[in-house]
Scaffold this motif. Structure first.
Motif, PDB file in Angstrom:
ATOM      1  N   LEU A 567       0.815  -1.210   0.000  1.00  0.00           N
ATOM      2  CA  LEU A 567       0.000   0.000   0.000  1.00  0.00           C
ATOM      3  C   LEU A 567       0.852   1.264   0.000  1.00  0.00           C
ATOM      4  CD1 LEU A 567      -2.814  -1.054   2.495  1.00  0.00           C
ATOM      5  CD2 LEU A 567      -2.807  -1.178   0.001  1.00  0.00           C
ATOM      6  N   GLU A 568       2.171   1.092   0.152  1.00  0.00           N
ATOM      7  CA  GLU A 568       3.078   2.243   0.077  1.00  0.00           C
ATOM      8  C   GLU A 568       3.633   2.440  -1.328  1.00  0.00           C
ATOM      9  OE1 GLU A 568       6.106   2.013   3.058  1.00  0.00           O
ATOM     10  OE2 GLU A 568       4.732   1.166   4.559  1.00  0.00           O
ATOM     11  N   ARG A 569       3.241   1.578  -2.230  1.00  0.00           N
ATOM     12  CA  ARG A 569       3.697   1.719  -3.615  1.00  0.00           C
ATOM     13  C   ARG A 569       3.240   3.061  -4.198  1.00  0.00           C
ATOM     14  NH1 ARG A 569       3.312  -3.494  -7.436  1.00  0.00           N
ATOM     15  NH2 ARG A 569       4.444  -5.024  -6.183  1.00  0.00           N
ATOM     16  N   PRO A 570       4.020   3.618  -5.120  1.00  0.00           N
ATOM     17  CA  PRO A 570       3.559   4.844  -5.793  1.00  0.00           C
ATOM     18  C   PRO A 570       2.342   4.534  -6.656  1.00  0.00           C
ATOM     19  CG  PRO A 570       5.556   4.010  -6.819  1.00  0.00           C
ATOM     20  CD  PRO A 570       5.358   3.201  -5.574  1.00  0.00           C
ATOM     21  N   ILE A 571       1.627   5.581  -7.040  1.00  0.00           N
ATOM     22  CA  ILE A 571       0.387   5.408  -7.785  1.00  0.00           C
ATOM     23  C   ILE A 571       0.616   4.664  -9.100  1.00  0.00           C
ATOM     24  CG2 ILE A 571       0.621   7.664  -8.937  1.00  0.00           C
ATOM     25  CD1 ILE A 571      -2.692   6.132  -7.708  1.00  0.00           C
ATOM     26  N   SER A 572       1.802   4.792  -9.680  1.00  0.00           N
ATOM     27  CA  SER A 572       2.073   4.171 -10.979  1.00  0.00           C
ATOM     28  C   SER A 572       2.116   2.650 -10.899  1.00  0.00           C
ATOM     29  CB  SER A 572       3.391   4.701 -11.555  1.00  0.00           C
ATOM     30  OG  SER A 572       4.449   4.449 -10.652  1.00  0.00           O
ATOM     31  N   THR A 573       2.451   2.084  -9.719  1.00  0.00           N
ATOM     32  CA  THR A 573       2.556   0.622  -9.586  1.00  0.00           C
ATOM     33  C   THR A 573       1.580   0.056  -8.568  1.00  0.00           C
ATOM     34  OG1 THR A 573       4.301   0.806  -7.910  1.00  0.00           O
ATOM     35  CG2 THR A 573       4.996   0.666 -10.226  1.00  0.00           C
ATOM     36  N   LEU A 574       0.725   0.894  -7.983  1.00  0.00           N
ATOM     37  CA  LEU A 574      -0.208   0.420  -6.968  1.00  0.00           C
ATOM     38  C   LEU A 574      -1.099  -0.687  -7.516  1.00  0.00           C
ATOM     39  CD1 LEU A 574      -1.392   0.796  -4.102  1.00  0.00           C
ATOM     40  CD2 LEU A 574      -2.962   2.486  -5.087  1.00  0.00           C
ATOM     41  N   PHE A 575      -1.466  -0.582  -8.788  1.00  0.00           N
ATOM     42  CA  PHE A 575      -2.289  -1.600  -9.426  1.00  0.00           C
ATOM     43  C   PHE A 575      -1.518  -2.261 -10.564  1.00  0.00           C
ATOM     44  CE2 PHE A 575      -5.154   1.776  -7.863  1.00  0.00           C
ATOM     45  CZ  PHE A 575      -5.862   1.043  -6.920  1.00  0.00           C
ATOM     46  N   GLY A 576      -0.248  -2.546 -10.311  1.00  0.00           N
ATOM     47  CA  GLY A 576       0.609  -3.159 -11.318  1.00  0.00           C
ATOM     48  C   GLY A 576       0.205  -4.592 -11.599  1.00  0.00           C
ATOM     49  N   PRO A 577       0.619  -5.148 -12.768  1.00  0.00           N
ATOM     50  CA  PRO A 577       0.225  -6.512 -13.162  1.00  0.00           C
ATOM     51  C   PRO A 577       0.653  -7.570 -12.160  1.00  0.00           C
ATOM     52  CG  PRO A 577       1.181  -5.319 -15.011  1.00  0.00           C
ATOM     53  CD  PRO A 577       1.399  -4.476 -13.802  1.00  0.00           C
TER      54      PRO A 577
END
Length: 931
Positions: A567-577
């Motif tokens: 949940l600390e991922r940046p927005i670009s990878t928050l919903f990454g594959p």
């Protein structure tokens, strides 16, 4: 409208362009023409069958059903025109100059014969005198109290669309750069028509037409009727805005325009956005934002009927590119192509006219520091808006004998893709030390297709007319994949955690679709009669059917894993594959039966009115309009046989308009009318939409009633010279069950809804003046300078309903009503009209944006000074024109605050700023060339 249909339409228009260019003899014209209308000088009614001849020759023409005539194939030089019509005095007009390849416009007025003697009296006038006289007649003889603006004045302004144009009309202002406010009354109390048929609401969450979608170069004229007559729709209180687009041009032409604009706080600055497709620049999403056809149903998701594999596949079918792309904002672009063609057919010189146009606009603008600092909120937002507007117009008209058939088509599409990045505190959720980073990706696609078939015919020998109109409109309003994500930090130095462990409307993905079809028709019959002097009897019937389907789905990905580091991922990878394929997200949906509704309404009307000229000075127009209105609105939760909202109203709407000619140049007018204001579908629908810009939920009220309004007006108007005016007006309006937006803040979250106030009234005064400055000095400089100003003072009072809800305000002004409105301008021409300068100013007084509730008082919009200018210079034998324009060059902030009894109100927390922002000043350079 589906993309394939639009492509077919555009292809057909391009083919028509080629045909029109081939058929037109646009070049090397050695002859000219004279054309215009013949009208009654006391009523401005067009005269059908009048003969217009070149004196001393056999060349002549008869006026058609619109009173129009055309004398073609004339060698350059000066001519004398002779006009005759049974029962009217004949007239000769001298010094009418014809130039090669050009049309000389000449409207002609005729006066009725005062005796039946056989000896003919011929009135003599010059070209200049007749042009002035015709303009006088048109200005003085309007049936109702009205104001308007012509295509010539539009051309001289920097206005690019109809909403900009409407700012110039007396008593009219624009809200949110697109919604019209007349006499201080908000957009929901005004109505509009395009080419004789009603315009629908283009907004999903309010009753309003977005006037910015109609390009200004396609307009022939605009008239705002401020008083009702029986032949107008009864559903308005402020103004009835009538827009007419061009059909039969006076001469053949091809006009090409190109323009670029610079915004002082956007252009070449860092511009942030979500992902961009090439088709976005043409106003169409390529389909990657929409749900796939086999996406799971609401029932499957809510009842957890999907397997883990199906859940992952469904999530992967969504567009999960949440990257924030950073580019430089490009200059605004504006391209226009307009073709006009008129052809005379046969010995009777019947006319077939075509006007076809394509327009394209694109802009990238930034509001860098929008402040919201009220209650528990302390936010600063950067708003980046990518906008594309494409439009097409194809009008065809055939005038033959005493008949005219017109087909008018308009298509316009608006593509607004907005990215918002917001930072700051929410004391209600994060405490004084918490901080938020909020991302919102919001695309809104609006489409309007409108087609209108109209006929006008003379019947019999008494100059009676039959007019009919058939119209169809389609409105679409889609939000494909509006996405919102918030990160929250509990204290300085602590990580920002994505708030995706539960689904709420503040962080959901919205997929909504609105489709509305409108069918309309009307028939009007006008018959001259001898009753109380010379009179015109006008009767008519009309019908309109509206049908709307709306559906919305609130979807979201909900994190389901114990490892919170993701949940600390940046927005670009928050919903990454990788995280989706690992099954760390569930697919969830907020389901409510009110998220889908369908509605239909029928408006059937009939009217009769008499326009009587009682004597040389007194004219009275009076009659009755009867309207039957039925509305049914049903949401999915409602029993199929019991609509959630139902209206069944029969309204009798009388009106009387009196005009007394004080002198040849002055009128006194008085009027009374009863009108109504009906709830819009969205105002009735119980659909709840979270508006992240307002930080509130917008929801309809199914029990709304329609409003009835009694209107009274007085006006003195004086016309010192052609094109000049001085007028003073007073008006009073009494409302029963006025419909207004209100803040319902009894619960923890704020809801903006609608209600009927107990009682309300509005009164005001208007002053308008347009005058050349030759009274200062007789020099050419002052003769070529015209000053224009209109000023209105408005007052209103609303008493809140006795519904058991305790509100901070017992009474207040009407929502959207400005205490004063100022429009002013200065125009100047030099070098035989080659050089033109236009300066325009607008200011409106502090007005209520939303009515207050129990915790918060009303939100007020503060005044802004708006200054525009345009400098134009004609080149290449006056066929081309270069324009330098500036709009909103002062760039003052839009400021919305909570106030109570004229003072800032801070109930708790951080302040009273509801919203505060600006969009920058715009400067544009354009070039237009006419072949």
């Amino acid at each position: 409208m589906k993309l394939i249909h639009v492509k077919k339409l555009l292809s057909a228009i391009i083919v028509l362009f080629v045909f029109t260019l081939t058929a037109s003899n646009l070049f090397a014209q050695t002859t000219g023409r004279i054309s215009g209308k013949v009208i009654d000088q006391k009523t401005s009614e067009t005269l059908i069958g009048a003969t217009v001849n070149i004196e001393g020759t056999t060349k002549g023409s008869a006026t058609d059903v619109e009173g129009h005539y055309a004398l073609s194939g004339l060698q350059p030089g000066k001519y004398t025109i002779l006009v005759r019509y049974m029962g009217y005095q004949s007239k000769t007009i001298s010094d009418v100059e014809v130039k090669a390849g050009a049309t000389t416009p000449l409207d002609i007025t005729l006066g009725q014969s005062e005796s039946k003697a056989l000896s003919e009296v011929v009135i003599k006038a010059t070209y200049r005198q007749e042009s002035v006289g015709a303009l006088y007649a048109i200005q003085k003889n309007s049936v109702s109290i009205s104001d308007g603006i012509s295509s010539e004045l539009i051309r001289r302004s920097p206005d690019r669309n109809t909403s900009d144009v409407l700012k110039r009309v007396s008593g009219a202002t624009i809200q949110d750069n697109k919604f019209v406010v007349v006499r201080g009354l908000s957009d929901r109390y005004n109505t509009a028509s395009l080419d004789g048929s009603p315009l629908p609401s283009t907004e999903p969450n309010r009753k309003a037409f977005s006037f910015d979608i109609v390009p200004s170069n396609l307009i022939d004229n605009i008239i705002i009727s401020k008083t009702a007559t029986p032949d107008l729709s009864g559903d308005f209180a402020g103004g009835n805005v009538q827009i007419l687009t061009k059909d039969i041009p006076e001469q053949n032409f091809v006009t090409v325009g190109i323009g670029y604009s610079y915004n002082n706080q956007s252009t070449f600055k860092d511009f942030k956005s979500g992902y961009r497709n090439a088709s976005d620049y043409f106003g169409f999403d390529d389909g990657t934002r929409k749900l796939v056809s086999n996406f799971p149903t609401t029932t499957q998701i809510v009842n957890r009927q999907l397997t883990p594999t199906q859940t992952i596949q469904s999530i992967r079918s969504l567009n999960n590119d949440f990257n924030v792309y950073n580019n430089k904002a490009l200059p605004g672009q504006n391209y226009q192509l307009t073709i006009g063609n008129v052809k005379e057919i046969g010995a009777n010189k019947n006319r077939f006219g075509t006007t076809i146009a394509l327009t394209y606009r694109n802009s990238q603008t930034i509001a860098p520091d929008q402040i919201q600092r009220f209650s528990d909120f302390d936010y600063v937002s950067s708003i980046n808006k990518f906008s594309t507007n494409v439009g097409a117009l194809a009008n065809f008209a055939y005038s033959f004998g005493k008949n005219k058939i017109t087909l008018k088509n308009l298509y316009n599409r608006v593509f607004d893709d907005q990215f918002t990045y917001r930072t700051g505190k929410n004391l209600g959720t994060g405490g004084e030390t918490g901080d938020n980073r909020y991302y919102a990706y919001d695309l809104l696609e609006k489409g309007l297709f409108k087609t209108n078939l109209e006929g006008e015919h003379q019947i019999g020998e008494k100059n009676s007319k039959l007019k009919w109109n058939l119209g169809y409109s389609n409105v679409t309003n889609d939000q494909p994949d509006q996405r919102k994500v918030n990160y929250r930090s509990s204290a300085p130095g602590q990580p920002y955690i994505a708030q995706v462990t539960g689904l709420q409307k503040e962080n959901a993905r919205l997929f909504s679709h609105l489709n509305e079809n409108i069918y309309s028709g009307k028939v009007d019959y006008n018959l001259p009669v001898d009753f109380l002097g010379k009179s015109n009897l006008k009767v008519g019937v009309s019908s309109q059917y509206r049908q709307r389907d709306f559906a919305a789905r609130f979807l979201g990905l909900v994190y389901n894993n114990a490892d919170q580091s993701n949940l600390e991922r940046p927005i670009s990878t928050l919903f990454g594959p990788n995280i989706i394929n690992a099954g760390y997200y569930n697919l969830d949906e907020l389901s409510n039966p009110t998220d889908t509704y369908n509605a239909k309404s029928y408006t059937n009307a009939g009217y009769a009115m008499l326009d009587s000229k009682l004597n040389e000075k007194l004219r009275i127009v009076y009659g009755l309009r009867v309207e039957k209105f039925d509305l049914n609105l049903r949401t999915a939760e409602t029993n199929q046989t019991q609509p959630r909202s139902k209206l069944d109203n029969l309204d009798f709407l009388p009106s009387v308009n009196l005009t007394y000619a004080l002198t040849q140049k002055a009128n006194f007018r008085a009027s009374y009318s009863r009108t109504v204001a009906r709830p819009e579908f969205r105002e009735l629908a119980n659909f709840a939409y979270y508006d992240y810009e307002l930080l509130a939920t917008v929801q309809g009220e199914p029990t709304l009633k329609r409003t009835t309004i009694d209107n009274a007006d007085l006006r003195y108007e004086f016309y010192p010279a052609a094109g000049q005016i001085f007028s003073v007006s007073a008006f009073y309006k009494k409302f029963a069950n006025a419909i207004e937006p209100i803040i319902d803040d009894r619960n923890s979250s704020t809801t903006i809804s609608y209600f009927n106030s107990k009682s309300a009234y509005v009164y005001g005064f208007e002053l308008e003046a347009r005058k050349s400055l030759d009274f200062i000095d007789e020099s050419k400089f002052f003769k070529n300078t015209t000053a224009y100003a209109n000023f209105s003072i408005n007052r209103s009072k609303v008493t809140n309903p006795d519904d058991g809800i305790v509100r901070l305000e017992k009474s207040r002004p009407l929502v959207g009503q400005s205490p004063y409105v100022i429009n002013a301008g200065l125009t100047h021409t030099e070098m035989d009209n080659k050089l033109s300068l236009n300066i325009l100013f607008n200011r409106l007084g502090k007005r209520i944006f939303y009515a207050g509730g129990s915790t918060y008082p009303s939100v007020w919009e503060s005044p802004r000074n708006v200054l525009d200018f345009q400098v134009g210079y004609k080149v290449i034998k006056n066929r081309g024109e270069i324009k330098l324009s500036g709009s909103d060059i002062l760039n003052q902030k839009y400021n919305f605050t909570y106030e109570l009894d004229g003072k800032p109100y801070v109930p708790s927390g951080l302040g009273n700023i509801f919203r505060n922002y600006n969009w920058g000043a715009n400067y544009s350079l354009s070039f237009n060339y006419s072949f």
